[in-house]
Design a protein around this motif. Structure first.
Motif, PDB file in Angstrom:
ATOM      1  N   HIS A  94       0.830  -1.199   0.000  1.00  0.00           N
ATOM      2  CA  HIS A  94       0.000   0.000   0.000  1.00  0.00           C
ATOM      3  C   HIS A  94       0.868   1.254   0.000  1.00  0.00           C
ATOM      4  N   HIS A  95       1.909   1.235   0.818  1.00  0.00           N
ATOM      5  CA  HIS A  95       2.806   2.391   0.916  1.00  0.00           C
ATOM      6  C   HIS A  95       3.480   2.659  -0.430  1.00  0.00           C
ATOM      7  N   GLN A  96       3.930   1.598  -1.092  1.00  0.00           N
ATOM      8  CA  GLN A  96       4.588   1.766  -2.385  1.00  0.00           C
ATOM      9  C   GLN A  96       3.619   2.311  -3.426  1.00  0.00           C
ATOM     10  N   ALA A  97       2.379   1.837  -3.396  1.00  0.00           N
ATOM     11  CA  ALA A  97       1.379   2.308  -4.363  1.00  0.00           C
ATOM     12  C   ALA A  97       1.073   3.787  -4.154  1.00  0.00           C
ATOM     13  N   ILE A  98       0.904   4.192  -2.904  1.00  0.00           N
ATOM     14  CA  ILE A  98       0.619   5.598  -2.607  1.00  0.00           C
ATOM     15  C   ILE A  98       1.822   6.470  -2.968  1.00  0.00           C
ATOM     16  N   THR A  99       3.033   6.005  -2.679  1.00  0.00           N
ATOM     17  CA  THR A  99       4.236   6.763  -3.013  1.00  0.00           C
ATOM     18  C   THR A  99       4.347   6.959  -4.525  1.00  0.00           C
ATOM     19  N   LEU A 114      -3.085   6.806 -11.439  1.00  0.00           N
ATOM     20  CA  LEU A 114      -4.324   6.043 -11.301  1.00  0.00           C
ATOM     21  C   LEU A 114      -4.054   4.546 -11.276  1.00  0.00           C
ATOM     22  N   TRP A 115      -3.110   4.105 -12.085  1.00  0.00           N
ATOM     23  CA  TRP A 115      -2.760   2.691 -12.093  1.00  0.00           C
ATOM     24  C   TRP A 115      -2.275   2.256 -10.717  1.00  0.00           C
ATOM     25  N   ALA A 116      -1.470   3.114 -10.073  1.00  0.00           N
ATOM     26  CA  ALA A 116      -0.957   2.768  -8.743  1.00  0.00           C
ATOM     27  C   ALA A 116      -2.090   2.650  -7.738  1.00  0.00           C
ATOM     28  N   LEU A 117      -3.041   3.591  -7.798  1.00  0.00           N
ATOM     29  CA  LEU A 117      -4.171   3.527  -6.872  1.00  0.00           C
ATOM     30  C   LEU A 117      -5.074   2.340  -7.184  1.00  0.00           C
ATOM     31  N   ASP A 118      -5.207   2.044  -8.479  1.00  0.00           N
ATOM     32  CA  ASP A 118      -6.074   0.926  -8.854  1.00  0.00           C
ATOM     33  C   ASP A 118      -5.486  -0.419  -8.464  1.00  0.00           C
ATOM     34  N   SER A 119      -4.198  -0.453  -8.210  1.00  0.00           N
ATOM     35  CA  SER A 119      -3.625  -1.698  -7.692  1.00  0.00           C
ATOM     36  C   SER A 119      -4.173  -1.992  -6.307  1.00  0.00           C
ATOM     37  N   LEU A 120      -4.723  -0.945  -5.659  1.00  0.00           N
ATOM     38  CA  LEU A 120      -5.353  -1.122  -4.347  1.00  0.00           C
ATOM     39  C   LEU A 120      -6.858  -1.301  -4.454  1.00  0.00           C
ATOM     40  N   THR A 121      -7.475  -0.584  -5.410  1.00  0.00           N
ATOM     41  CA  THR A 121      -8.944  -0.574  -5.467  1.00  0.00           C
ATOM     42  C   THR A 121      -9.520  -1.367  -6.628  1.00  0.00           C
ATOM     43  N   GLY A 122      -8.778  -1.468  -7.739  1.00  0.00           N
ATOM     44  CA  GLY A 122      -9.285  -2.187  -8.906  1.00  0.00           C
ATOM     45  C   GLY A 122     -10.476  -1.526  -9.559  1.00  0.00           C
ATOM     46  N   GLN A 123     -10.560  -0.187  -9.494  1.00  0.00           N
ATOM     47  CA  GLN A 123     -11.755   0.505  -9.976  1.00  0.00           C
ATOM     48  C   GLN A 123     -11.712   0.840 -11.457  1.00  0.00           C
ATOM     49  N   THR A 124     -10.545   1.076 -12.037  1.00  0.00           N
ATOM     50  CA  THR A 124     -10.439   1.537 -13.413  1.00  0.00           C
ATOM     51  C   THR A 124      -9.534   0.609 -14.202  1.00  0.00           C
ATOM     52  N   THR A 125      -9.854   0.374 -15.448  1.00  0.00           N
ATOM     53  CA  THR A 125      -9.053  -0.497 -16.294  1.00  0.00           C
ATOM     54  C   THR A 125      -8.259   0.336 -17.288  1.00  0.00           C
ATOM     55  N   SER A 126      -7.301  -0.297 -17.947  1.00  0.00           N
ATOM     56  CA  SER A 126      -6.509   0.393 -18.965  1.00  0.00           C
ATOM     57  C   SER A 126      -7.401   0.883 -20.099  1.00  0.00           C
ATOM     58  N   ASP A 127      -8.401   0.095 -20.462  1.00  0.00           N
ATOM     59  CA  ASP A 127      -9.313   0.503 -21.531  1.00  0.00           C
ATOM     60  C   ASP A 127     -10.031   1.789 -21.185  1.00  0.00           C
ATOM     61  N   ASP A 128     -10.396   1.972 -19.916  1.00  0.00           N
ATOM     62  CA  ASP A 128     -11.054   3.211 -19.494  1.00  0.00           C
ATOM     63  C   ASP A 128     -10.163   4.411 -19.773  1.00  0.00           C
ATOM     64  N   ILE A 129      -8.883   4.290 -19.440  1.00  0.00           N
ATOM     65  CA  ILE A 129      -7.950   5.392 -19.642  1.00  0.00           C
ATOM     66  C   ILE A 129      -7.751   5.652 -21.123  1.00  0.00           C
ATOM     67  N   LEU A 130      -7.543   4.606 -21.920  1.00  0.00           N
ATOM     68  CA  LEU A 130      -7.342   4.790 -23.354  1.00  0.00           C
ATOM     69  C   LEU A 130      -8.562   5.418 -24.012  1.00  0.00           C
ATOM     70  N   ASN A 131      -9.748   4.989 -23.599  1.00  0.00           N
ATOM     71  CA  ASN A 131     -10.964   5.583 -24.159  1.00  0.00           C
ATOM     72  C   ASN A 131     -11.050   7.060 -23.834  1.00  0.00           C
ATOM     73  N   LEU A 132     -10.648   7.426 -22.606  1.00  0.00           N
ATOM     74  CA  LEU A 132     -10.663   8.832 -22.219  1.00  0.00           C
ATOM     75  C   LEU A 132      -9.678   9.638 -23.050  1.00  0.00           C
ATOM     76  N   ILE A 133      -8.470   9.109 -23.245  1.00  0.00           N
ATOM     77  CA  ILE A 133      -7.456   9.828 -24.012  1.00  0.00           C
ATOM     78  C   ILE A 133      -7.908  10.035 -25.455  1.00  0.00           C
ATOM     79  N   PHE A 134      -8.385   8.972 -26.099  1.00  0.00           N
ATOM     80  CA  PHE A 134      -8.736   9.072 -27.508  1.00  0.00           C
ATOM     81  C   PHE A 134     -10.038   9.830 -27.743  1.00  0.00           C
ATOM     82  N   SER A 135     -10.894   9.912 -26.726  1.00  0.00           N
ATOM     83  CA  SER A 135     -12.140  10.670 -26.876  1.00  0.00           C
ATOM     84  C   SER A 135     -11.915  12.154 -26.613  1.00  0.00           C
TER      85      SER A 135
END
Length: 206
Positions: free
Chosen positions: A144-149, A179-200
Motif C-alpha cells: 500500500h505504501h509503495q502504491a501511494i508513493t 491512477l494505475w498505482a491507486l487501482d492496484s489497491l482498489t481495482g476501480q479503473t481499467t486500462s481501456d477506461d484510460i485509453l478511451n478517455l485519451i482518444f475521446s
C-alpha cells in the motif's frame, strides 16, 4: 422529475466529496405499487439501485404518517447501512412517529432552513467510512505504501509538466501512472477506461 408523487422515472446521480470521501448519490423513484408501465420501469430501476447501494438514505416527510410502501422500504433496508432523514422538521405538529422506523437511526432535517443538515452529513460520513472518518489514515502494508508513493510521485510529475506547458496528452500519461498505482489497491479503473478517455478527448496521430 416533478413535485407530484409517482412522476420520477429515471435515476438522478451526482458525485460529491465529504471530507475527501468520494460518494455517488443516486436519487430514485419511489417504490409504490403502480399499474402504469412507465412508472413500473422507474420503480424497477429504483430497486436495482437499492440493491447495489452501499448506503441507503431514506427521506421521509415529517408532516405525513408512514404509508405501506414506506413501511416496506424501512423493513427492506433493516440490517443494512441505512439512515432516515425526516424532512420538514421546521413545520409544527409532525405526523410521522419517529419511534416507528424499524430501528433505523434518524435525523430531523429541514431542506428549507438547513436545520439538521450538518448532523445528517456527519452521520452519512460515519456510515460511509465505518466510523473511521475522524481517525488519521495509517498505511500498514508495504505494498500500500509503495502504491501511494508511486501515485504521489506521478501526480507531482503531472503538476510539474502542466507548469512547463507540456502537451496535455503527455500529462495524461503521468495521471494514468498515478491512477494505475491507486487501482492496484482498489481495482476501480481499467486500462481501456484510460485509453478511451485519451482518444475521446484528444486527437492523437497514429
Amino acid at each position: 422529475m416533478t413535485a407530484s408523487p409517482g412522476t420520477t422515472r429515471d435515476l438522478v446521480t451526482e458525485r460529491i466529496s465529504l471530507d475527501g470521501i468520494p460518494l455517488e448519490l443516486v436519487d430514485t423513484a419511489g417504490l409504490r405499487e403502480s399499474l402504469e408501465e412507465v412508472e413500473q420501469l422507474g420503480i424497477a430501476r429504483s430497486r436495482e439501485a437499492l440493491a447495489d447501494a452501499a448506503l441507503v438514505l431514506v427521506v421521509l416527510d415529517s408532516t405525513q404518517p408512514l404509508n405501506d410502501e414506506e413501511h416496506r422500504l424501512l423493513m427492506a433496508v433493516h440490517g443494512r447501512p441505512a439512515l432516515v432523514a425526516i424532512n420538514k422538521c421546521d413545520l409544527k405538529n409532525p405526523a410521522l412517529p419517529t419511534e416507528d422506523l424499524a430501528g433505523l437511526p434518524a435525523e430531523q432535517t429541514s431542506a428549507l432552513t438547513g436545520e439538521g443538515i450538518a448532523a445528517l452529513r456527519e452521520r452519512i460520513l460515519a456510515l460511509a467510512t465505518g466510523g473511521a472518518a475522524s481517525e488519521p489514515g495509517m498505511l500498514t502494508s508495504l505494498r500500500h505504501h509503495q502504491a501511494i508513493t508511486t501515485a504521489l510521485a506521478a501526480l507531482a510529475d503531472a503538476a510539474q509538466a502542466n507548469a512547463n506547458s507540456i502537451p496535455h496528452e503527455m500529462i495524461l500519461l503521468d495521471l494514468y501512472r498515478a491512477l494505475w498505482a491507486l487501482d492496484s489497491l482498489t481495482g476501480q479503473t481499467t486500462s481501456d477506461d484510460i485509453l478511451n478517455l485519451i482518444f475521446s478527448t484528444f486527437c492523437i496521430g497514429k
